[in-house]
Design a protein around this motif. Structure first.
Motif, PDB file in Angstrom:
ATOM      1  N   ASN A 193       2.251  14.474 -13.976  1.00 34.94           N
ATOM      2  CA  ASN A 193       3.382  13.946 -13.199  1.00 34.94           C
ATOM      3  C   ASN A 193       4.467  15.000 -13.067  1.00 34.94           C
ATOM      4  OD1 ASN A 193       5.152  12.323 -11.832  1.00 34.94           O
ATOM      5  ND2 ASN A 193       5.555  10.942 -13.545  1.00 34.94           N
ATOM      6  N   PRO A 194       4.271  16.013 -12.227  1.00 35.76           N
ATOM      7  CA  PRO A 194       5.233  17.119 -12.097  1.00 35.76           C
ATOM      8  C   PRO A 194       6.530  16.733 -11.399  1.00 35.76           C
ATOM      9  CG  PRO A 194       3.482  17.354 -10.493  1.00 35.76           C
ATOM     10  CD  PRO A 194       3.092  16.208 -11.365  1.00 35.76           C
ATOM     11  N   GLU A 195       6.623  15.503 -10.885  1.00 29.61           N
ATOM     12  CA  GLU A 195       7.831  15.080 -10.183  1.00 29.61           C
ATOM     13  C   GLU A 195       8.785  14.296 -11.082  1.00 29.61           C
ATOM     14  OE1 GLU A 195       8.381  16.148  -7.064  1.00 29.61           O
ATOM     15  OE2 GLU A 195       6.461  17.179  -7.311  1.00 29.61           O
ATOM     16  N   ASP A 196       8.390  14.069 -12.325  1.00 29.70           N
ATOM     17  CA  ASP A 196       9.208  13.286 -13.254  1.00 29.70           C
ATOM     18  C   ASP A 196      10.407  14.129 -13.710  1.00 29.70           C
ATOM     19  OD1 ASP A 196      10.360  11.848 -15.319  1.00 29.70           O
ATOM     20  OD2 ASP A 196       8.444  11.160 -16.132  1.00 29.70           O
ATOM     21  N   VAL A 197      11.573  13.862 -13.126  1.00 32.45           N
ATOM     22  CA  VAL A 197      12.765  14.658 -13.418  1.00 32.45           C
ATOM     23  C   VAL A 197      13.174  14.518 -14.881  1.00 32.45           C
ATOM     24  CG1 VAL A 197      15.174  15.052 -12.784  1.00 32.45           C
ATOM     25  CG2 VAL A 197      13.523  14.413 -11.036  1.00 32.45           C
ATOM     26  N   SER A 198      13.037  13.314 -15.420  1.00 29.91           N
ATOM     27  CA  SER A 198      13.397  13.090 -16.812  1.00 29.91           C
ATOM     28  C   SER A 198      12.512  13.910 -17.746  1.00 29.91           C
ATOM     29  CB  SER A 198      13.274  11.599 -17.153  1.00 29.91           C
ATOM     30  OG  SER A 198      13.526  11.376 -18.519  1.00 29.91           O
ATOM     31  N   LEU A 199      11.222  13.989 -17.444  1.00 29.11           N
ATOM     32  CA  LEU A 199      10.292  14.777 -18.257  1.00 29.11           C
ATOM     33  C   LEU A 199      10.628  16.264 -18.174  1.00 29.11           C
ATOM     34  CD1 LEU A 199       7.780  14.892 -20.023  1.00 29.11           C
ATOM     35  CD2 LEU A 199       6.386  14.939 -17.937  1.00 29.11           C
ATOM     36  N   ILE A 200      10.993  16.725 -16.989  1.00 32.41           N
ATOM     37  CA  ILE A 200      11.398  18.127 -16.829  1.00 32.41           C
ATOM     38  C   ILE A 200      12.612  18.424 -17.698  1.00 32.41           C
ATOM     39  CG2 ILE A 200      12.341  19.817 -15.189  1.00 32.41           C
ATOM     40  CD1 ILE A 200      10.655  18.410 -13.016  1.00 32.41           C
ATOM     41  N   PHE A 201      13.530  17.492 -17.726  1.00 26.79           N
ATOM     42  CA  PHE A 201      14.723  17.671 -18.556  1.00 26.79           C
ATOM     43  C   PHE A 201      14.345  17.767 -20.036  1.00 26.79           C
ATOM     44  CE2 PHE A 201      17.979  15.715 -21.234  1.00 26.79           C
ATOM     45  CZ  PHE A 201      19.054  16.553 -20.971  1.00 26.79           C
ATOM     46  N   GLN A 202      13.470  16.881 -20.515  1.00 24.02           N
ATOM     47  CA  GLN A 202      13.063  16.901 -21.916  1.00 24.02           C
ATOM     48  C   GLN A 202      12.330  18.196 -22.257  1.00 24.02           C
ATOM     49  OE1 GLN A 202      14.049  14.957 -24.112  1.00 24.02           O
ATOM     50  NE2 GLN A 202      14.721  13.106 -23.055  1.00 24.02           N
ATOM     51  N   LEU A 203      11.515  18.704 -21.345  1.00 30.60           N
ATOM     52  CA  LEU A 203      10.844  19.979 -21.562  1.00 30.60           C
ATOM     53  C   LEU A 203      11.864  21.101 -21.726  1.00 30.60           C
ATOM     54  CD1 LEU A 203       7.752  19.839 -19.192  1.00 30.60           C
ATOM     55  CD2 LEU A 203       7.713  20.603 -21.575  1.00 30.60           C
ATOM     56  N   LEU A 234      16.862  20.944 -11.303  1.00 34.15           N
ATOM     57  CA  LEU A 234      17.987  20.954 -10.363  1.00 34.15           C
ATOM     58  C   LEU A 234      17.486  20.866  -8.928  1.00 34.15           C
ATOM     59  CD1 LEU A 234      20.977  21.314  -9.613  1.00 34.15           C
ATOM     60  CD2 LEU A 234      20.617  23.789  -9.778  1.00 34.15           C
ATOM     61  N   GLN A 235      16.477  21.654  -8.608  1.00 34.41           N
ATOM     62  CA  GLN A 235      15.957  21.647  -7.237  1.00 34.41           C
ATOM     63  C   GLN A 235      15.393  20.281  -6.867  1.00 34.41           C
ATOM     64  OE1 GLN A 235      16.781  24.160  -5.348  1.00 34.41           O
ATOM     65  NE2 GLN A 235      17.637  25.052  -7.232  1.00 34.41           N
ATOM     66  N   LYS A 236      14.690  19.651  -7.812  1.00 36.17           N
ATOM     67  CA  LYS A 236      14.129  18.322  -7.519  1.00 36.17           C
ATOM     68  C   LYS A 236      15.240  17.284  -7.373  1.00 36.17           C
ATOM     69  CE  LYS A 236       9.544  19.063  -9.446  1.00 36.17           C
ATOM     70  NZ  LYS A 236       8.960  19.121  -8.092  1.00 36.17           N
ATOM     71  N   ALA A 237      16.288  17.410  -8.188  1.00 32.34           N
ATOM     72  CA  ALA A 237      17.427  16.492  -8.075  1.00 32.34           C
ATOM     73  C   ALA A 237      18.099  16.649  -6.713  1.00 32.34           C
ATOM     74  CB  ALA A 237      18.424  16.761  -9.196  1.00 32.34           C
ATOM     75  N   ILE A 238      18.214  17.888  -6.247  1.00 30.97           N
ATOM     76  CA  ILE A 238      18.808  18.139  -4.923  1.00 30.97           C
ATOM     77  C   ILE A 238      17.924  17.545  -3.842  1.00 30.97           C
ATOM     78  CG2 ILE A 238      19.389  19.956  -3.261  1.00 30.97           C
ATOM     79  CD1 ILE A 238      20.265  21.669  -5.665  1.00 30.97           C
ATOM     80  N   ASP A 239      16.595  17.708  -3.993  1.00 33.51           N
ATOM     81  CA  ASP A 239      15.654  17.197  -2.988  1.00 33.51           C
ATOM     82  C   ASP A 239      15.739  15.688  -2.834  1.00 33.51           C
ATOM     83  OD1 ASP A 239      14.790  19.759  -2.536  1.00 33.51           O
ATOM     84  OD2 ASP A 239      12.988  19.598  -3.794  1.00 33.51           O
ATOM     85  N   VAL A 246      23.631  12.587  -9.916  1.00 29.65           N
ATOM     86  CA  VAL A 246      23.785  12.451 -11.365  1.00 29.65           C
ATOM     87  C   VAL A 246      22.908  13.473 -12.088  1.00 29.65           C
ATOM     88  CG1 VAL A 246      23.394  10.938 -13.337  1.00 29.65           C
ATOM     89  CG2 VAL A 246      24.435  10.024 -11.265  1.00 29.65           C
ATOM     90  N   TRP A 247      21.621  13.489 -11.737  1.00 30.18           N
ATOM     91  CA  TRP A 247      20.726  14.467 -12.343  1.00 30.18           C
ATOM     92  C   TRP A 247      21.166  15.892 -12.012  1.00 30.18           C
ATOM     93  CZ3 TRP A 247      18.045  14.316 -16.369  1.00 30.18           C
ATOM     94  CH2 TRP A 247      17.278  13.219 -16.740  1.00 30.18           C
ATOM     95  N   GLU A 248      21.652  16.073 -10.809  1.00 32.33           N
ATOM     96  CA  GLU A 248      22.119  17.411 -10.416  1.00 32.33           C
ATOM     97  C   GLU A 248      23.230  17.874 -11.347  1.00 32.33           C
ATOM     98  OE1 GLU A 248      24.216  19.717  -6.639  1.00 32.33           O
ATOM     99  OE2 GLU A 248      23.376  17.718  -6.355  1.00 32.33           O
ATOM    100  N   ALA A 249      24.157  16.977 -11.646  1.00 30.44           N
ATOM    101  CA  ALA A 249      25.262  17.327 -12.542  1.00 30.44           C
ATOM    102  C   ALA A 249      24.746  17.667 -13.941  1.00 30.44           C
ATOM    103  CB  ALA A 249      26.263  16.180 -12.617  1.00 30.44           C
ATOM    104  N   VAL A 250      23.777  16.900 -14.430  1.00 30.00           N
ATOM    105  CA  VAL A 250      23.213  17.151 -15.759  1.00 30.00           C
ATOM    106  C   VAL A 250      22.563  18.527 -15.825  1.00 30.00           C
ATOM    107  CG1 VAL A 250      21.412  16.438 -17.385  1.00 30.00           C
ATOM    108  CG2 VAL A 250      22.874  14.720 -16.316  1.00 30.00           C
ATOM    109  N   PHE A 251      21.726  18.845 -14.835  1.00 27.67           N
ATOM    110  CA  PHE A 251      21.028  20.127 -14.853  1.00 27.67           C
ATOM    111  C   PHE A 251      21.990  21.300 -14.701  1.00 27.67           C
ATOM    112  CE2 PHE A 251      17.208  17.559 -13.745  1.00 27.67           C
ATOM    113  CZ  PHE A 251      16.424  17.968 -14.813  1.00 27.67           C
TER     114      PHE A 251
END
Length: 826
Positions: A359-369, A389-394, A399-404
């Motif tokens: 699941n390469p689109e899971d933003v939360s998993l990317i963050f944990q990695l 960040l790029q996926k959050a922008i897409d 919110v995710w953008e701010a976190v990254f």
């Protein structure tokens, strides 16, 4: 009921638009009975209530009340239901409560069969049964708005029992998974006792294969202990503790998390707060040492809903459903102490990479990695943050953008890539200035912008502007005026590492470096009275305070600062550091002839204001000694002897008096019996902050006395101090190193002559000398060789010095330059 009314109601059922006009017209005539009027108003108000025309419902209800109908009928239920909802929707909570309470009373009477029913038996009240839970839901909100928590809770329990007839009133299920936790589990469970006493809850502990006393301890406290075979999946184990939970809410924690207090969570459930939220987050205080920690707001409480379940085999969590409440309650988590985080994260990464492949689109998993890679490989961590960040922008998830963006800033700042940290923070700041809403993690971005800009010595006016943007954001954060990051329930990372001090200190130092003293003073005074919350107080803060006070010769804040230090819960090391700085400031004070006596007077007054016994005994003795020296003509030899007698168990603190004795020409021989070797060895390092001043004092002192007449202990103390001064020699040192070198050589010669026979004093026997004497001896040999033109021997002796004391590197480099110049001249 009259046939005429029957026709009106039949017409209403066939054509609502025409029928409602006819019913409204009927309200203007007075030829209907109480029962008929009740039926008419019930139908009209229900119609407008369903159409959400609440103002019309309220007008009709006011007209109905004027009829003064004394009997109660089944259709009266509709009237009060519609009126109550209308009042609630228009925020007239008092009237809403009255109407909805009447609805419940009437509905109970209807179920008991004591209400009068209309003659037309085909017509029953529209809101009976189907609307009871909906009405209770509205009434809970009404009571909460009226600050009647007791009534809100009673209504909440009634609603829950209607929804779940078998519900036993359990508000909270606490779930834990454990394995071999006998060292920490009991402390964890004891800390939950207050919560379990005040809130009806159950505790379910799932053991995954303990071989110690974990299960035995768990059985003493838990309502149920389950056994679950570990399958390398944290979510599976968590879901076992969640399965069949009786509670309305679920909370999970680990065995090594010990609550300091559960007051906030208790209030959440014993009041009506929990009715309005779906998630709760308490603070996990992760310790990286005994005193250093970082706070993280962890989403660990969830309302149990249809899809409440844990996801992911590692870094498991329940998908968050806003709104979320943030508790100030926190747990002490020392599980990272003594563990190999890098090894642990490497293991976690392997599992997460397998999930990421699926699941390469899971933003939360990317963050944990990215978080796991931070302790393994900062560069890879940054790549994952950038990917996230790029996926959050897409997906346009700001919110995710701010976190990254926040973590990208810190990732670069923490590896000292200040230029890149500055670039990302500046770009992010420009972006967030355009948004209408600011997130709490934006505080992090502004913090990094300020600190990296200070590190890079950017234009002062630019950093000044950014700092005040940061300060405004931080104030908003403290007042809960910034948008929280619901996805991660993650307040600004740096906020929990006390940025109010780190950022302010960094900026304050930047101000001082730019000679912007007025700005530095302003910063020191806006610190939200940080001395009142001294867990934020650290060493740079104290140092900056004294730098600013010294610059302005304004010490008026010392009494208040001292009182706050004494009455705070600050770490004892910080408190000691503050007392030491007060003593050092006496030596470092600007324009000493003008300011020193006044400073000592202020410090003594601040000491006198404290309760007896609240300050260290040695500190009080030393301040009194300083006062005697500067404001009362000095001390007699007996007073000095008494002072050192009082300081006998505080030998290092006695070092503060040594420069005073020398400054005022007192012979150190009078205290030589107090100078044991540990004191002689340690005291120079203790008073290192006096370096420049102490160098001048030693020069003056040794020029006024006959060194040969000083006792060997005094000579050794002075040798060790001079050597320490030479160890601290660098480009910023202001004292004359050559003078200190000459004093050291002379003192060493005197000491050797008084302590050793002539036959013993040789290179062959030097290994039997104490280290400071050996250094002084070779320094003396180097000077003699240079004077005799034996340049190679001089260099050889200097190199030996370096092998004895590496900290002499800068001094020896300067000496070698002198030798090379002599060689060139020769």
């Amino acid at each position: 009921m009259s046939a005429k009314l029957g026709e009106l109601l039949k017409g209403f059922d066939e054509n609502r638009e025409i029928g409602i006009k006819n019913l409204l017209a009927a309200t203007k005539r007075n030829n209907y009975s109480e029962l008929e009027n009740t039926v008419i108003y019930a139908q009209i108000m229900t119609f407008y209530s369903l159409a959400k025309n609440y103002s019309r419902v309220i007008n009709l209800f006011e007209k109905y009340k004027k009829l003064n109908i004394t009997n109660e009928y089944t259709n009266t239920i509709d009237i009060f239901c519609s009126a109550g909802i209308a009042y609630a929707k228009t925020e007239n909570n008092k009237q809403a409560a009255k109407c909805l309470e009447n609805y419940l009373r009437l509905y109970n009477s209807y179920k008991a069969g004591v209400l009068k029913t209309p003659d037309l038996t085909y017509r029953t009240p529209s809101h009976i049964g189907d609307f009871e839970i909906a009405v209770l839901t509205v009434l809970i909100v009404v009571y909460t708005n009226l600050d009647d928590d007791d009534a809100a809770l009673r209504t909440y329990f009634k609603k829950k029992r209607l929804e779940k007839p078998d519900w036993d009133g359990t508000m909270l299920t606490i779930g834990m998974i454990v394995k071999n936790e006998e060292k920490v589990l009991e402390d964890c469970l004891k800390a939950l006792s207050s919560l379990r006493e005040k809130v009806k809850c159950e505790l379910i502990i799932v053991d995954t294969g303990s071989v110690d006393k974990t299960v035995e301890i768990a059985e003493k406290y838990a309502d149920e202990v389950r056994h679950f075979k570990w399958i390398n999946d944290f979510s599976a184990a968590r879901n076992e503790s969640l399965r069949d939970a009786k509670g309305d809410w679920f909370m999970y924690l680990d065995a090594d998390e010990i609550f300091e207090s559960t007051d906030g969570i208790e209030t959440f459930f014993t009041s009506a707060q929990h009715i309005h939220f779906n998630f709760g987050s308490y603070i996990v205080r992760n310790y990286v040492s005994d005193t250093l920690y970082a706070d993280f707001s962890a989403p660990r409480l969830a309302r149990i809903m249809e899809n409440t379940i844990f996801h992911r085999s590692i870094h498991e969590s329940i998908w968050l459903v806003p709104p979320t409440i943030f508790f100030r309650d926190y747990v002490h988590h020392k599980g990272y102490l003594g563990t190999n985080l890098q090894k642990k994260n490497s293991r976690n990464i392997s599992n997460m990479l397998n999930e990421f492949a699926e699941n390469p689109e899971d933003v939360s998993l990317i963050f944990q990695l990215a978080q796991s890679y931070l302790s393994v490989d900062q560069n890879v961590a940054f790549e994952f943050l950038n990917l996230g960040l790029q996926k959050a922008i897409d997906i346009k998830d700001t919110v995710w953008e701010a976190v990254f963006r926040s973590d990208m800033c810190f990732c670069k700042y923490n590896i000292s890539s200040y230029e890149e940290a500055y670039k990302i923070a500046k770009e992010s700041t420009d972006i967030y200035k355009k948004y209408d809403e600011e997130y709490c993690v934006c505080v992090d971005i502004y913090a990094v912008y300020t600190m990296s800009g200070c590190r890079l010595k950017k234009d002062f006016s630019e950093i000044k502007e950014v700092f005040w943007l940061y300060n405004d954001l931080y104030e908003k954060y403290k007042e809960n005026k910034l948008a929280s990051v619901d996805l991660m329930v993650r307040p600004a990372v740096y906020i929990n590492f006390h940025p109010s001090q780190v950022v302010l200190n960094t900026y304050s130092i930047f101000c001082i470096a730019n000679e912007e003293y007025e700005e530095a003073k302003k910063i020191s005074l806006i610190k939200e009275k940080p001395q009142k919350k001294l867990e934020d107080l650290n060493y740079p803060y104290i140092e900056n305070w004294f730098t600013i006070m010294n610059e302005f010769s304004d010490y008026s804040h010392i009494p208040e600062l001292t009182t706050d230090i004494v009455n705070s819960d600050v770490d004892e090391k910080v408190r000691t550091y503050y007392y030491q700085w007060l003593l050092k400031e006496i030596m470092l004070v600007k324009e000493p002839e003008k300011n020193r006596g006044n400073l000592i007077r202020i410090i003594k007054e601040s000491v006198n204001e404290q309760k007896e016994g609240s300050l260290p005994e040695d500190f009080v003795l030393l301040i009194n000694a300083f006062d005697r020296f500067y404001n009362h003509g000095g001390m007699t030899e007996k007073e000095i002897a008494d002072l050192f007698s009082g300081l006998e168990k505080f030998t290092i603190s006695a070092a503060d008096v040594i420069p005073l004795l020398m400054l005022f020409g007192h012979d150190l021989n009078t205290i030589s019996d107090k100078l044991d070797y540990d004191f002689i060895k340690n005291s120079p390092e203790y008073i290192f902050a006096y370096s420049d001043t102490y160098a001048d004092i030693i020069s003056d002192y040794t020029s006024k006395i006959i060194l040969e007449r000083q006792s060997p202990r005094v000579q050794l103390l002075l040798i060790n101090t001079c050597i320490y001064l030479l160890c601290r020699l660098d480009e910023e040192t202001k004292y004359d190193a050559d003078t200190i070198t000459n004093i050291t050589s002379t003192l060493t010669a005197c000491y050797l002559e008084s302590a050793y026979t002539a036959e013993v004093i040789s290179e062959e026997n030097s290994e039997h000398m104490s280290l400071p004497v050996r250094i002084g001896f070779y320094l003396f040999l180097s000077k003699i060789s240079l004077a005799d033109g034996k340049l190679k021997d001089s260099v050889m002796y200097l190199r030996k010095l370096l092998s004895f004391e590496p900290r002499l590197k800068n001094f020896i480099s300067s000496e070698l330059k002198v030798v090379m110049q002599s060689s060139f001249i020769t």
